[in-house]
Write a protein that holds these residues in place. Structure first.
Motif, PDB file in Angstrom:
ATOM      1  N   UNK A 220      30.521  63.932  70.634  1.00 47.50           N
ATOM      2  CA  UNK A 220      29.642  65.087  70.434  1.00 47.50           C
ATOM      3  C   UNK A 220      28.189  64.635  70.597  1.00 47.50           C
ATOM      4  N   UNK A 221      27.516  65.161  71.611  1.00 48.35           N
ATOM      5  CA  UNK A 221      26.137  64.774  71.905  1.00 48.35           C
ATOM      6  C   UNK A 221      25.133  65.860  71.516  1.00 48.35           C
ATOM      7  N   UNK A 222      25.502  66.698  70.551  1.00 47.65           N
ATOM      8  CA  UNK A 222      24.605  67.779  70.136  1.00 47.65           C
ATOM      9  C   UNK A 222      23.275  67.250  69.600  1.00 47.65           C
ATOM     10  N   UNK A 223      23.275  66.023  69.068  1.00 49.73           N
ATOM     11  CA  UNK A 223      22.038  65.475  68.513  1.00 49.73           C
ATOM     12  C   UNK A 223      20.941  65.352  69.574  1.00 49.73           C
ATOM     13  N   UNK A 224      21.315  65.317  70.856  1.00 50.36           N
ATOM     14  CA  UNK A 224      20.311  65.228  71.911  1.00 50.36           C
ATOM     15  C   UNK A 224      19.517  66.522  72.074  1.00 50.36           C
ATOM     16  N   UNK A 225      20.030  67.615  71.481  1.00 54.63           N
ATOM     17  CA  UNK A 225      19.338  68.903  71.550  1.00 54.63           C
ATOM     18  C   UNK A 225      18.263  69.056  70.478  1.00 54.63           C
TER      19      UNK A 225
ATOM     20  N   UNK B   8      17.218  68.407  77.525  1.00 58.28           N
ATOM     21  CA  UNK B   8      16.619  69.280  78.540  1.00 58.28           C
ATOM     22  C   UNK B   8      15.702  68.513  79.490  1.00 58.28           C
ATOM     23  N   UNK B   9      14.854  67.637  78.953  1.00 55.94           N
ATOM     24  CA  UNK B   9      13.765  67.052  79.724  1.00 55.94           C
ATOM     25  C   UNK B   9      14.134  65.804  80.514  1.00 55.94           C
ATOM     26  N   UNK B  10      15.205  65.128  80.148  1.00 55.06           N
ATOM     27  CA  UNK B  10      15.568  63.882  80.850  1.00 55.06           C
ATOM     28  C   UNK B  10      16.611  64.090  81.938  1.00 55.06           C
ATOM     29  N   UNK B  11      17.045  65.326  82.140  1.00 60.46           N
ATOM     30  CA  UNK B  11      18.031  65.591  83.181  1.00 60.46           C
ATOM     31  C   UNK B  11      19.468  65.454  82.729  1.00 60.46           C
TER      32      UNK B  11
ATOM     33  N   UNK C  82      21.140  67.410  80.871  1.00 63.93           N
ATOM     34  CA  UNK C  82      21.800  68.707  80.916  1.00 63.93           C
ATOM     35  C   UNK C  82      22.429  68.957  82.281  1.00 63.93           C
ATOM     36  N   UNK C  83      21.690  68.631  83.340  1.00 63.24           N
ATOM     37  CA  UNK C  83      22.216  68.833  84.689  1.00 63.24           C
ATOM     38  C   UNK C  83      23.274  67.803  85.041  1.00 63.24           C
ATOM     39  N   UNK C  84      23.167  66.631  84.421  1.00 58.91           N
ATOM     40  CA  UNK C  84      24.069  65.532  84.751  1.00 58.91           C
ATOM     41  C   UNK C  84      25.412  65.640  84.014  1.00 58.91           C
ATOM     42  N   UNK C  85      25.356  65.877  82.689  1.00 61.23           N
ATOM     43  CA  UNK C  85      26.572  65.899  81.873  1.00 61.23           C
ATOM     44  C   UNK C  85      27.170  67.293  81.719  1.00 61.23           C
ATOM     45  N   UNK C  86      26.343  68.340  81.970  1.00 60.79           N
ATOM     46  CA  UNK C  86      26.780  69.748  81.907  1.00 60.79           C
ATOM     47  C   UNK C  86      27.003  70.244  80.486  1.00 60.79           C
ATOM     48  N   UNK C  87      27.664  69.471  79.633  1.00 56.82           N
ATOM     49  CA  UNK C  87      27.959  69.906  78.271  1.00 56.82           C
ATOM     50  C   UNK C  87      27.810  68.741  77.307  1.00 56.82           C
ATOM     51  N   UNK C  88      27.494  69.056  76.047  1.00 53.82           N
ATOM     52  CA  UNK C  88      27.342  68.001  75.037  1.00 53.82           C
ATOM     53  C   UNK C  88      28.684  67.544  74.493  1.00 53.82           C
ATOM     54  N   UNK C  89      29.760  68.228  74.843  1.00 54.55           N
ATOM     55  CA  UNK C  89      31.101  67.811  74.431  1.00 54.55           C
ATOM     56  C   UNK C  89      31.720  66.980  75.554  1.00 54.55           C
ATOM     57  N   UNK C  90      31.803  65.688  75.353  1.00 57.80           N
ATOM     58  CA  UNK C  90      32.285  64.766  76.378  1.00 57.80           C
ATOM     59  C   UNK C  90      33.583  64.103  75.930  1.00 57.80           C
ATOM     60  N   UNK C  91      34.651  64.323  76.694  1.00 55.93           N
ATOM     61  CA  UNK C  91      35.926  63.668  76.397  1.00 55.93           C
ATOM     62  C   UNK C  91      36.013  62.358  77.174  1.00 55.93           C
ATOM     63  N   UNK C  92      36.760  61.403  76.635  1.00 61.81           N
ATOM     64  CA  UNK C  92      36.889  60.110  77.300  1.00 61.81           C
ATOM     65  C   UNK C  92      38.280  59.526  77.034  1.00 61.81           C
TER      66      UNK C  92
END
Length: 320
Positions: free
Chosen positions: A24-29, A56-59, A61-71
């Motif tokens: 969960x990468x919500x902290x980046x928001x 938003x500012x480091x790109x 958002x466009x790169x990962x698309x969503x803050x929920x990342x499965x691995x």
């Protein structure tokens, strides 16, 4: 979710680790505030930054698309046992007293084959790494790591192999290669040792291709002791820089050669360097060349040396 397993039998030792989950990468928001700061030992002050979002500012958002990342992560390691044994003789001298069950040899298991596999998968990138060390007629080490991604810049392949041959002396050969959208490179080297001769060769090449710079590099090194110790080296660099934002261009080459010979009776070394450049800065054109040659010869009776240096440059008038 994670799992782990391991095993050991007469043929192999192996282990496996598997992990999958979601990050969960919500902290980046969370908006960041950076206060105004004065740089130490200066009068410069950095402005205050409010509401800065890393997402938003480091790109990202466009790169990962969503803050929920499965691995999904997987690791496998295996050691395949070698049934051959190394024999180490034990010297034994008879004495006046009786000795029971003294072995004449010590048996040590020969090195087996080692393999390691790693993989990581996510919505953005997949990484794979394979490493192996094999003890057969030759000792061979090999690795391969690569990635696949929705972003071309993150795709790469790096591969290497090294082998040690033990027939008629020793020979170590190594090869490396790298491929990426912006960088390519290769390296090959061989070292041979026999009772009468030592021989070595190294070749390295690289290619860089980014929007403002294209560059090619090649280096070769050779040496042997067949009739007399000799070493030769050459380096070549070509580049092309074009930056419209800076109104600057630069194109040129650099070449360097070196040769060395040596015996108990004399020593000789020669080197040469040539370079040229042509370009422009702020629409002002410039160019230049340089040539350097040097040589030295030394024996028990005399010494000879020579040095030659030439250069030229030209630049458009930049003064009023």
């Amino acid at each position: 979710h994670q799992n782990f397993s391991a095993g050991n039998n007469k043929n192999r030792i192996e282990a496996h680790i598997g992990i999958d989950g979601e990050a969960n990468l919500d902290f980046l928001n969370i908006p960041l505030t950076i206060p105004e700061m004065t740089l130490p030992y200066t009068t410069l002050t950095t402005p205050q930054v409010k509401g800065f979002s890393l997402w938003e500012k480091t790109g990202l958002k466009d790169f990962l698309k969503t803050t929920k990342q499965s691995f999904d992560l997987s690791v496998n390691a295996q050691y395949k046992k070698n049934k051959d044994k190394l024999i180490i003789p034990v010297p034994f001298y008879a004495k006046d007293f009786q000795v029971f069950s003294i072995p004449n040899n010590i048996f040590i298991p020969a090195m087996g084959n080692i393999t390691y596999d790693f993989s990581f998968k996510s919505g953005v990138i997949t990484l794979n790494t394979n490493v192996g060390l094999y003890n057969q007629s030759n000792i061979v080490a090999h690795f391969l790591t690569s990635s696949s991604s929705v972003t071309d810049a993150l795709q790469y392949k790096l591969e290497g192999t090294s082998s040690l041959t033990r027939k008629r002396g020793l020979k170590l050969a190594t090869a490396l290669s790298l491929s990426n959208k912006f960088v390519e490179g290769s390296h090959d080297s061989t070292i041979s040792l026999t009772k009468k001769n030592m021989e070595a060769s190294v070749t390295t090449s690289a290619k860089v291709q980014i929007p403002i710079l294209r560059m090619n590099f090649k280096q070769e090194l050779n040496g042997n002791t067949k009739s007399k110790p000799t070493v030769s080296s050459s380096i070549e660099l070509m580049y092309d820089l074009n930056s419209p934002e800076l109104y600057s261009t630069a194109t040129g080459t650099v070449k360097h050669k070196l040769s060395l010979e040596s015996l108990t009776s004399y020593f000789s070394i020669e080197s040469s360097t040539k370079g040229d450049i042509k370009g422009s800065v702020l629409s002002r054109e410039y160019s230049g060349t340089i040539t350097s040659e040097a040589s030295t010869y030394l024996n028990s009776k005399s010494t000879r040396s020579s040095v030659k240096l030439q250069g030229a440059s030209k630049i458009d008038d930049i003064w009023n």
